[in-house]
Design an enzyme around this catalytic site. Structure first.
Site, short mmCIF file in Angstrom:
data_model
loop_
_atom_site.label_atom_id
_atom_site.label_comp_id
_atom_site.label_asym_id
_atom_site.label_seq_id
_atom_site.Cartn_x
_atom_site.Cartn_y
_atom_site.Cartn_z
N CYS A 74 0.87 -1.17 0.00
CA CYS A 74 0.00 0.00 0.00
C CYS A 74 0.91 1.23 0.00
CB CYS A 74 -0.89 0.00 1.24
SG CYS A 74 -1.89 1.50 1.42
N CYS A 77 0.51 3.24 3.52
CA CYS A 77 0.98 2.76 4.83
C CYS A 77 2.05 1.68 4.77
CB CYS A 77 -0.20 2.26 5.66
SG CYS A 77 -0.93 0.70 5.07
N CYS A 123 -7.31 -1.08 1.50
CA CYS A 123 -6.27 -1.60 2.40
C CYS A 123 -6.91 -1.80 3.76
CB CYS A 123 -5.11 -0.61 2.49
SG CYS A 123 -3.86 -1.06 3.71
N CYS A 126 -5.00 0.73 6.57
CA CYS A 126 -5.19 2.19 6.62
C CYS A 126 -6.46 2.67 5.94
CB CYS A 126 -3.98 2.91 6.04
SG CYS A 126 -3.82 2.78 4.23
N CYS A 148 -8.63 -5.26 -9.88
CA CYS A 148 -8.25 -4.17 -10.76
C CYS A 148 -7.80 -3.02 -9.85
CB CYS A 148 -9.46 -3.78 -11.60
SG CYS A 148 -9.15 -2.51 -12.80
#
Length: 169
Positions: A74, A77, A123, A126, A148
């Site tokens: 991510c 984070c 995510c 976060c 996607c």
């Protein structure tokens, strides 16, 4: 096969994909920052996609055609989300994966914007917007799913990079 053992598009898996009534009791992300902190840390494009659920233009992201071995984190984070082993060429304009790195790394939300029924992928750490997941499109992947994901939501850590313990096997 589907993410939850049932179709993710039929509102049957409300325990994993909270519906509107369950949104208020969904697990809170562990990684919290104020809007001002996010704006300070992210570029305007990153902020638009990650924090406002925007979408980058198709075929413009840095990872659309990348085949480098490694782990995709991510961008907000640093949580490890996807591996290059599960990335495939869908030719849809965004990086595509057939599964997340591990159960619990992403969370799913019903998305009915623009008159469509989709499943948003965020995510789990976060709560940043990553993209959407689709199934039953006939790509022949082991899960019959296509995650996607916006390139701007990700950061690729190449296999063997310093501190990259998760990609060593």
């Amino acid at each position: 096969m589907s993410i939850f053992g049932k179709s993710i598009f039929e509102n049957k898996a409300t325990d994993s994909v909270p519906g509107p009534a369950a949104d208020s009791v969904a697990a809170e992300p562990a990684y919290r920052k104020s809007d001002a902190e996010w704006r300070q840390e992210l570029t305007p494009e990153e902020y638009h996609v990650l924090r406002q659920a925007g979408t980058e233009r198709p075929f413009t992201g840095e990872y659309v055609d990348t085949h480098t071995e490694g782990v995709y984190q991510c961008r907000a984070c640093g949580t490890e989300l996807f591996r290059s082993n599960e990335k495939f060429d869908s030719h849809c304009g965004w990086p595509s994966f057939w599964a997340p790195l591990a159960e619990g790394t992403v969370r799913y939300i019903h998305d009915r914007t623009l008159g469509m029924k989709r499943v948003e992928v965020r995510c789990a750490h976060c709560d940043s917007h990553l993209g959407h997941v689709f199934e039953g499109e006939g790509y022949g992947t082991p899960t019959d799913q296509r995650f996607c994901i916006n390139s701007v939501s990700l950061k690729l850590v190449p296999r063997g990079a310093a501190g990259d313990e998760s990609t060593k096997s």
